[in-house]
Write an enzyme that holds these catalytic residues in place. Structure first.
Site, PDB file in Angstrom:
ATOM      1  N   GLY A  79       0.837  -1.198   0.000  1.00 58.10           N
ATOM      2  CA  GLY A  79       0.000   0.000   0.000  1.00 58.10           C
ATOM      3  C   GLY A  79       0.868   1.242   0.000  1.00 58.10           C
ATOM      4  O   GLY A  79       0.640   2.183  -0.754  1.00 58.10           O
ATOM      5  N   ALA A  80       1.882   1.230   0.849  1.00 61.17           N
ATOM      6  CA  ALA A  80       2.787   2.363   0.975  1.00 61.17           C
ATOM      7  C   ALA A  80       4.017   1.889   1.744  1.00 61.17           C
ATOM      8  O   ALA A  80       4.001   0.822   2.342  1.00 61.17           O
ATOM      9  CB  ALA A  80       2.109   3.506   1.732  1.00 61.17           C
ATOM     10  N   MET A  81       5.072   2.700   1.691  1.00 58.81           N
ATOM     11  CA  MET A  81       6.304   2.316   2.380  1.00 58.81           C
ATOM     12  C   MET A  81       6.914   3.530   3.045  1.00 58.81           C
ATOM     13  O   MET A  81       7.114   4.571   2.413  1.00 58.81           O
ATOM     14  CB  MET A  81       7.279   1.689   1.380  1.00 58.81           C
ATOM     15  CG  MET A  81       8.636   1.330   1.962  1.00 58.81           C
ATOM     16  SD  MET A  81       8.518   0.058   3.246  1.00 58.81           S
ATOM     17  CE  MET A  81       9.844   0.575   4.325  1.00 58.81           C
TER      18      MET A  81
ATOM     19  N   ASN B 173       9.708   4.849   3.857  1.00 58.81           N
ATOM     20  CA  ASN B 173      11.090   5.301   3.707  1.00 58.81           C
ATOM     21  C   ASN B 173      11.241   6.642   4.407  1.00 58.81           C
ATOM     22  O   ASN B 173      10.416   7.547   4.248  1.00 58.81           O
ATOM     23  CB  ASN B 173      11.434   5.454   2.226  1.00 58.81           C
ATOM     24  CG  ASN B 173      10.970   4.271   1.417  1.00 58.81           C
ATOM     25  OD1 ASN B 173      11.358   3.160   1.681  1.00 58.81           O
ATOM     26  ND2 ASN B 173      10.081   4.521   0.463  1.00 58.81           N
TER      27      ASN B 173
ATOM     28  N   HIS C 127      -0.546   6.219   9.005  1.00 62.58           N
ATOM     29  CA  HIS C 127       0.244   5.015   9.293  1.00 62.58           C
ATOM     30  C   HIS C 127       1.723   5.256   8.978  1.00 62.58           C
ATOM     31  O   HIS C 127       2.602   4.989   9.805  1.00 62.58           O
ATOM     32  CB  HIS C 127      -0.308   3.851   8.456  1.00 62.58           C
ATOM     33  CG  HIS C 127       0.400   2.548   8.626  1.00 62.58           C
ATOM     34  ND1 HIS C 127      -0.143   1.486   9.310  1.00 62.58           N
ATOM     35  CD2 HIS C 127       1.609   2.127   8.200  1.00 62.58           C
ATOM     36  CE1 HIS C 127       0.705   0.476   9.311  1.00 62.58           C
ATOM     37  NE2 HIS C 127       1.788   0.830   8.624  1.00 62.58           N
ATOM     38  N   GLU C 128       1.986   5.778   7.808  1.00 64.71           N
ATOM     39  CA  GLU C 128       3.382   5.958   7.390  1.00 64.71           C
ATOM     40  C   GLU C 128       4.061   7.059   8.208  1.00 64.71           C
ATOM     41  O   GLU C 128       5.229   6.931   8.572  1.00 64.71           O
ATOM     42  CB  GLU C 128       3.468   6.269   5.888  1.00 64.71           C
ATOM     43  CG  GLU C 128       2.778   5.252   4.974  1.00 64.71           C
ATOM     44  CD  GLU C 128       3.175   3.814   5.240  1.00 64.71           C
ATOM     45  OE1 GLU C 128       4.313   3.573   5.694  1.00 64.71           O
ATOM     46  OE2 GLU C 128       2.332   2.919   5.018  1.00 64.71           O
TER      47      GLU C 128
ATOM     48  N   HIS D 149       5.276   5.854  11.489  1.00 64.42           N
ATOM     49  CA  HIS D 149       6.545   5.117  11.398  1.00 64.42           C
ATOM     50  C   HIS D 149       7.769   6.042  11.426  1.00 64.42           C
ATOM     51  O   HIS D 149       8.869   5.581  11.716  1.00 64.42           O
ATOM     52  CB  HIS D 149       6.607   4.337  10.091  1.00 64.42           C
ATOM     53  CG  HIS D 149       5.925   2.995  10.104  1.00 64.42           C
ATOM     54  ND1 HIS D 149       6.122   2.070  11.100  1.00 64.42           N
ATOM     55  CD2 HIS D 149       5.094   2.415   9.213  1.00 64.42           C
ATOM     56  CE1 HIS D 149       5.419   0.970  10.811  1.00 64.42           C
ATOM     57  NE2 HIS D 149       4.787   1.157   9.676  1.00 64.42           N
TER      58      HIS D 149
ATOM     59  N   GLU E  16       4.589  -2.828  13.004  1.00 66.76           N
ATOM     60  CA  GLU E  16       3.394  -2.700  12.170  1.00 66.76           C
ATOM     61  C   GLU E  16       2.119  -2.608  13.001  1.00 66.76           C
ATOM     62  O   GLU E  16       1.189  -1.882  12.646  1.00 66.76           O
ATOM     63  CB  GLU E  16       3.297  -3.865  11.184  1.00 66.76           C
ATOM     64  CG  GLU E  16       4.385  -3.855  10.115  1.00 66.76           C
ATOM     65  CD  GLU E  16       4.460  -2.537   9.338  1.00 66.76           C
ATOM     66  OE1 GLU E  16       3.546  -1.709   9.439  1.00 66.76           O
ATOM     67  OE2 GLU E  16       5.464  -2.337   8.628  1.00 66.76           O
TER      68      GLU E  16
HETATM   69 ZN   LIG Z   1       3.662  -0.071   8.392  1.00 66.16          ZN
END
Ligand SMILES: [Zn+2]
Ligand SMILES: *[C@@H]1O[C@H](CO)[C@@H](O)[C@H](O)[C@H]1NC(C)=O
Ligand SMILES: *[C@@H]1O[C@H](CO)[C@@H](O)[C@H](O)[C@H]1NC(C)=O
Ligand SMILES: *[C@@H]1O[C@H](CO)[C@@H](O)[C@H](O)[C@H]1NC(C)=O
Ligand SMILES: *[C@@H]1O[C@H](CO)[C@@H](O)[C@H](O)[C@H]1NC(C)=O
Length: 961
Positions: free
Chosen positions: A349-351, A353, A385-386, A389, A408
């Site tokens: 879905g997404a990352m 970085n 969410h990202e 992180h 996660e």
């Molecule tokens: Zn995640």
């Protein structure tokens, strides 16, 4: 990583229309993973020796350091200097897209060794001294670097191996230089390419997806999360293209290299960080930006998407969400900029970085004219969410992948808090119950589930790491952390979190480090717990599954047992806690909320929980606890009565819970199926979204089991009767479908009303759908509201024939926004024509028709259709070896695919086919789908039994209802 095919409403609606348990589709979090192909080359064969770059003769089995998947602890990177040059055009002779690179890493020797192991996968090296694959020098000129004796690539374990003539000296620093070339393939992993058409011209983007183990596919590196380092990145790219990386641009200039005029962009060095969070991107994308308290925020996308303002929503929401997390963590955003970019090809879905977050287009781009409210919600939650992180995961990183669940699970919990900040009117915090708690219950109630926490030594190979990106890590992780935050109180939870982030910033931790910090916060507060944070949480983290708490309101006895969907399934995994949990219980009696209780041990008597007369007990308020609740029959009957007479006395989340618990307790034979069906009777008066959604996802199982036999007709009649008032309710609210309901959840429930009404054959609904779709076909102007498109398209295509299908396909091919293409792609699977479905299946293996990232979900959509089910299964069986090789041997989407195509299985014949499939493909293997094969067999066995035991009762109940 963000959730993959996160359950958008699109999927939810499809589920309703097609009768899918939606489960597997939803929780698919795909991880790109392609190294597994090297697997069959499993042993080092004796060679005739002689050449310097071949490994020494080693008789298998070998236990040489280079045959182990984990790095030795002797070397630690200090910083890297990496220059990469991706070519966005095909090489004329090799027909390959490639990138070239140079890298030097300075590392410190912490234990004497004459061996250097550094990760490297699918890279070809230029011999810098004509003999060896790398050059070693000493940082301190007074110390001479050893000479390289032998160098080779150990492909199975993905190392560049250097044997030295003498040992490296402890506490000294060295430089290792390499020059290499790799393929910029369209494999969605490492440094890869994404393609799209713009104004009839094919455009190529070079981009990366490193997590979990593909940074080594871009340049040689110590590719483990604890090997944090500083990275000096330089990208060489065509003049006029945009180069992005984790850091800010330090300098960009036009240079000539090997006769090519190119642009060289040098980035500021990164903070100390893990390799899996690196990103390098070259594109000709456009961007929009703003600045929030000195942090530069930019949204990048294809030029037409930016011109159409599709990045605006993300840009507007990023600032507030970022500010929210700064406050929540009490820690300012650690970087000077936050870039987010939407990529046409992206597997997950997404990352997250660090400083350069990558997304699927559907997870970042919003367009009023095409996006539904569910698309919008997905964007807000994935961004949250990202961004979560950026601290939890990036600033403080778990030491090894076995603790992935904490990373996660945490982001999957606080994404609701962050998104709530962006959209405070949406009741987002409640939705975690449907999207995570209830969803993962279904997986975690199987005997083949697994504990949240894995042992470090059990997670070694890349495929084992990839397999951890599953619903347990994300959704169960989120659910138990939400429970923890609730019983600690949010203030104490945040206090522990802040000191955790502060203590381990720029370093690594293990999950018990968080428990320790939380314990300190508890000790400094007034929160009373029955045991330490660690002891309480161990019962949730170290054993799989969850309890069902049974409350006997006659005796006051409260007891717990391991909840298994199939009570006959055998649990072979031994639990250190014998499947008992330390359970926090929030509850109410009749109208009053009571003192919370804890259940420890098998059972206890809690006198307050006795109820008589008209009193009823309701436990697990708002479903903050990760468990199901059962009652004595008397209390159940009183609850059903309250639902029928005055349902608003029960909080809305608990109305959803009662339905979900009842259906699942019935599956587990703890209550009768008839009692579960009784909880749906009151729906004729219910207008709230959560209970309806809960009922529909449970009835999905009934559709799966009964849409091929005689229960189907009476079931349809009953559900049509139940949903008709809801359909009328929304018809009135929207003035005959002319306006959009004002509330976010009402918009969802309007879709449920239309979907179920059409599905159960309510004529008015079917006519409406077809009319709207026909208008579009005839006028080529699409008047259907984005919220309703998925369901309307699907209904119209199901009712129609080739003409409707071809029209939708051409719209799919022309769609300029991925969100619209996704709606069409799922609806195309709704046709009842086998030949169209078969042809669509074929398309899934042609990346020019269906992007690779969408192949497995498309196959699952087709399998959701009762007509497509067997076609999809035959297709997957016949082409398994091809799909396995071509679509990545370790990708999580395989578990999705296997669960998806087999979830309707409920006959002996299907069970035999499944077992045969397993036996026939044992040699090729199932990669990260291995567990899914076992789960599918377990599920099929239990479905067969369930149908045998329930069919007659259910048929009678529907006939009488
Ligand atoms: Zn995640
Ligand atoms: C990185 O390498 C380039 C080219 O090899 C060199 O010009 C540059 O000074 C190096 N930077 C650092 C920080 O070592
Ligand atoms: C690893 O792969 C490369 C390139 O495919 C090959 O040249 C090399 O011999 C392989 N190494 C081993 C140990 O098999
Ligand atoms: C790397 O070497 C292998 C074996 O010689 C070759 O097949 C492959 O195409 C090379 N890859 C690149 C990107 O040059
Ligand atoms: C590089 O060259 C291009 C085209 O020749 C020019 O437009 C651009 O301004 C130059 N960039 C720099 C940093 O000199």
């Amino acid at each position: 990583m963000g959730k993959g095919f996160f359950i958008g409403k699109t999927v939810g609606i499809m589920a309703i229309i097609l009768g899918s348990a939606a489960l597997a589709t939803i929780i698919a979090l795909s991880v790109v993973y392609s190294q597994e192909k090297a697997k069959n080359n499993n042993q080092v064969l004796p060679t005739d020796g002689g050449t310097t770059s071949s490994p020494p003769v080693t008789p298998p089995p070998s236990n040489e350091p280079w045959d182990r998947y984990r790095l030795p602890k002797s070397l630690v990177p200090v910083h890297y200097n990496v220059t990469l040059w991706p070519r966005l055009t095909e090489d004329a002779t090799t027909k390959l897209y490639i990138f070239t690179g140079e890298s030097s890493v300075e590392f410190e020797c912490t234990e004497e060794t004459d061996l250097i192991l550094i990760h490297s996968n699918k890279l070809n090296y230029t011999k810098l001294d004509n003999v060896h694959l790398a050059r070693l020098t000493s940082v301190n000129s007074e110390v001479k670097a050893p000479s390289i004796k032998n160098s080779w690539l150990q492909n199975v374990t993905q190392y560049l191996v250097l044997q030295l003539d003498v040992k490296l000296i402890k506490d000294h620093k060295y430089h290792l230089e390499t020059k290499f070339q790799g393929e910029l393939a369209n494999d969605l992993g490492g440094f890869y390419r994404s393609e799209y058409m713009e104004d009839g011209i094919k455009k190529v983007v070079a981009t990366t997806q490193m997590q979990p183990t593909d940074a080594r596919k871009a340049f040689p590196c110590f590719d483990e999360p604890a090997m944090k380092s500083v990275f000096y990145i330089t990208l060489i790219h065509d003049v006029g293209t945009v180069a992005l990386s984790n850091g800010e641009v330090k300098q960009s200039s036009n240079v000539t290299i090997d006769g090519h005029n190119v642009q060289m962009t040098i980035f500021e060095p990164t903070k100390k960080m893990s390799t899996y969070l690196l990103a390098f991107i070259v594109s000709d994308f456009d961007f929009i930006s703003n600045t929030v308290d000195g942090v530069l925020i930019r949204i990048f996308a294809r030029k037409p998407a930016i011109a159409a303002k599709q990045g605006d929503y993300a840009l507007n929401k990023t600032g507030p969400i970022l500010k929210f997390f700064e406050k929540y963590y009490n820690s300012s955003y650690p970087l000077p900029k936050s870039d987010q970019i939407a990529l046409p090809d992206f597997n997950a879905g997404a990352m997250e970085n660090w400083g350069l977050i990558t997304y699927r287009e559907t997870a970042l781009l919003y367009d009023e004219a095409f996006s539904s409210n569910s698309n919008k919600q997905r964007i807000a939650t994935i961004i949250a969410h990202e961004l979560a992180h950026m601290w939890f995961g990036n600033l403080v990183t778990l030491r090894w992948w076995n603790d992935l669940w904490l990373n996660e699970g945490f982001a999957s919990y606080v994404e609701y808090l962050g998104a709530h900040e962006a959209e405070p009117d949406w009741n987002l915090k409640d939705l975690i119950v449907l999207s995570d708690v209830h969803r993962v219950f279904a997986v975690d109630a199987l005997a083949s589930s697994h504990p949240l926490s894995s042992r470090e030594e059990d997670i070694q190979k890349p495929a084992q790491i990839s397999e951890l990106f599953d619903a347990i890590s994300y959704s169960k992780g989120a659910s138990v952390l939400r429970m923890l935050s609730d019983f600690l109180t949010e203030d104490v939870f945040r206090e522990g979190l802040m000191t955790y982030l502060d203590t381990f910033a720029y370093g690594n931790a293990v999950y018990t480090d968080l428990w320790n910090q939380l314990q300190m916060a508890v000790n400094a507060s007034r929160t009373q717990l029955p045991d330490t944070v660690e002891n309480i949480m161990n019962t949730w983290v170290l054993q799989m599954g969850f309890p069902v708490v049974t409350i006997n309101t006659t005796s006051g006895v409260v007891s717990q047992e391991h909840f298994l969907l199939d009570p006959d399934s055998e649990v072979t995994a031994v639990s250190p806690f014998k499947y008992e949990w330390i359970v926090p219980i929030k509850w109410m009696k009749t109208r009053d909320i009571q003192e919370p209780q804890w259940l420890r041990g098998k059972s206890a008597t809690i006198n307050e929980m006795k109820a008589s007369g008209g009193d009823w007990v309701l436990a697990n308020l708002n479903v903050v606890g990760y468990y199901r609740v059962n009652y004595d029959l008397g209390n159940w009957n009183r609850l059903v009565e309250v639902l029928s007479n005055n349902h608003t006395l029960i909080p809305v989340i608990n109305r959803a819970q009662l339905v979900d618990d009842a259906f699942n307790l019935a599956r587990a034979k703890m209550i009768s199926t008839v009692l579960a069906l009784d909880t749906t009777k009151y729906l004729i008066k219910e207008t709230d979204y959560m209970p309806w959604e809960s009922a529909l996802s449970n009835l999905d199982f009934f559709y799966l089991m009964f849409d091929r036999n005689e229960v189907y007709g009476p079931m349809q009649n009953y559900l049509r009767k139940q949903v008709t008032p809801l359909f009328e309710y929304y018809k009135r609210m929207t003035f005959n479908w002319t306006i959009v309901p004002p509330g976010h959840l009402d918009q969802y429930n309007q879709v449920n009303a239309i979907s179920l009404a059409c599905r159960t054959g309510l004529e008015e609904c079917q006519n409406l759908s077809q009319e709207w779709f026909n208008e579009w076909m005839n006028s080529s102007e699409n008047q259907i509201h984005p919220n309703l498109r998925s369901t309307v398209y699907c209904n119209a295509i199901a009712a129609g024939g080739a003409q409707e299908w071809e029209f939708a396909w051409s719209q799919f091919e022309q769609a300029t926004i991925a969100i619209e293409a996704d709606k069409l792609r799922s609806a195309l699977a709704c046709t009842k024509q086998p030949w169209l479905l078969n042809r669509f299946l074929e398309y899934t293996l042609h990346p020019d028709k269906i992007r690779k990232q969408d192949a497995t979900s498309t196959i699952v959509y087709i399998a959701n259709n009762v007509v497509g089910q067997s076609l999809a299964w035959d297709f997957v069986r016949a082409r398994w070896s091809f799909i396995f090789a071509e679509y990545g041997g370790g990708s999580f989407s395989f578990s999705n695919l296997i669960n998806g195509v087999t979830k309707r299985f409920s006959t002996e014949f299907e069970l035999q086919q499944l077992k045969q499939f397993k036996a026939e493909n044992n040699v090729i293997g199932f990669g990260s789908g291995t567990l899914a094969v076992e789960q599918s067999i377990e599920r099929t066995v239990s479905n067969i039994k369930w149908i045998t035991e329930n069919k007659e009762n259910v048929l009678n109940w529907f006939n009488n209802a």
